[in-house]
Design a protein around this motif. Structure first.
Motif, PDB file in Angstrom:
ATOM      1  N   PRO A  20       0.838  -1.204   0.000  1.00  0.00           N
ATOM      2  CA  PRO A  20       0.000   0.000   0.000  1.00  0.00           C
ATOM      3  C   PRO A  20       0.874   1.256   0.000  1.00  0.00           C
ATOM      4  N   THR A  21       0.387   2.300  -0.620  1.00  0.00           N
ATOM      5  CA  THR A  21       1.102   3.576  -0.580  1.00  0.00           C
ATOM      6  C   THR A  21       0.954   4.173   0.812  1.00  0.00           C
ATOM      7  N   ARG A  22       1.705   5.208   1.090  1.00  0.00           N
ATOM      8  CA  ARG A  22       1.610   5.882   2.393  1.00  0.00           C
ATOM      9  C   ARG A  22       0.171   6.335   2.647  1.00  0.00           C
ATOM     10  N   GLU A  23      -0.457   6.906   1.626  1.00  0.00           N
ATOM     11  CA  GLU A  23      -1.824   7.420   1.778  1.00  0.00           C
ATOM     12  C   GLU A  23      -2.844   6.299   1.995  1.00  0.00           C
ATOM     13  N   GLU A  24      -2.538   5.087   1.573  1.00  0.00           N
ATOM     14  CA  GLU A  24      -3.457   3.962   1.719  1.00  0.00           C
ATOM     15  C   GLU A  24      -3.336   3.240   3.060  1.00  0.00           C
ATOM     16  N   LEU A  25      -2.360   3.617   3.887  1.00  0.00           N
ATOM     17  CA  LEU A  25      -2.196   2.958   5.182  1.00  0.00           C
ATOM     18  C   LEU A  25      -3.404   3.253   6.060  1.00  0.00           C
ATOM     19  N   GLU A  26      -3.978   2.202   6.626  1.00  0.00           N
ATOM     20  CA  GLU A  26      -5.153   2.323   7.489  1.00  0.00           C
ATOM     21  C   GLU A  26      -4.786   1.910   8.902  1.00  0.00           C
ATOM     22  N   LEU A  97       5.020   5.040   8.372  1.00  0.00           N
ATOM     23  CA  LEU A  97       4.186   4.860   9.564  1.00  0.00           C
ATOM     24  C   LEU A  97       4.218   6.099  10.454  1.00  0.00           C
ATOM     25  N   ASP A  98       5.399   6.700  10.604  1.00  0.00           N
ATOM     26  CA  ASP A  98       5.503   7.916  11.425  1.00  0.00           C
ATOM     27  C   ASP A  98       4.758   9.091  10.794  1.00  0.00           C
ATOM     28  N   ALA A  99       4.764   9.153   9.468  1.00  0.00           N
ATOM     29  CA  ALA A  99       4.055  10.243   8.789  1.00  0.00           C
ATOM     30  C   ALA A  99       2.540  10.100   8.947  1.00  0.00           C
ATOM     31  N   ARG A 100       2.042   8.875   8.833  1.00  0.00           N
ATOM     32  CA  ARG A 100       0.584   8.651   8.926  1.00  0.00           C
ATOM     33  C   ARG A 100       0.078   8.603  10.363  1.00  0.00           C
ATOM     34  N   PHE A 101       0.863   7.965  11.240  1.00  0.00           N
ATOM     35  CA  PHE A 101       0.439   7.748  12.620  1.00  0.00           C
ATOM     36  C   PHE A 101       1.586   8.118  13.568  1.00  0.00           C
ATOM     37  N   PRO A 102       1.800   9.414  13.770  1.00  0.00           N
ATOM     38  CA  PRO A 102       2.943   9.878  14.566  1.00  0.00           C
ATOM     39  C   PRO A 102       2.962   9.254  15.970  1.00  0.00           C
TER      40      PRO A 102
END
Length: 115
Positions: A20-26, A97-102
């Motif tokens: 998944p791309t960074r934007e697709e991380l859930e 992961l840090d960018a999406r969920f700091p």
């Protein structure tokens, strides 16, 4: 010339593994991937050792179960896998992961270290 043609037809074609791309991380998928003790051990090993092959991480499961755990982690976007010959090299996707969920990954890794 015949030998060259034969070698070219015998070479295996390796397709890129889906990630998944960074934007697709859930968050729900990442938390599910991190909810298993074996997968947590894999993530902790990658965090401390860096890139390594699947077989380099000592986990108390069969090879097929280990492959399943790596697939769950890859599909959730926790790690990146690339094929090198017959080995799958794994890298923790810390930046994504840090960018999406700091703070999530550091918190999880601290809890593993203190357990």
């Amino acid at each position: 010339m015949i030998v060259v043609q034969r070698l070219q037809t015998m070479q295996s074609v390796i397709e890129a593994l889906p990630h998944p791309t960074r934007e697709e991380l859930e968050l729900s998928r990442v938390l599910h991937a991190l909810s298993d003790p074996v997968r947590l051990k894999i993530v902790a090993s990658l965090a401390s050792e860096g890139e390594c092959a699947m077989g380099a991480i000592d986990v108390p499961v069969t090879k097929s179960t280990c492959t399943h755990h790596f697939k769950v982690l890859r599909d959730a976007g926790v790690l990146n896998q690339r094929q090198v010959g017959t080995a799958r090299m794994n890298t923790l996707r810390r930046e994504d992961l840090d960018a999406r969920f700091p703070g999530l990954l550091n918190t999880v890794l601290r809890s593993v270290a203190s357990a």
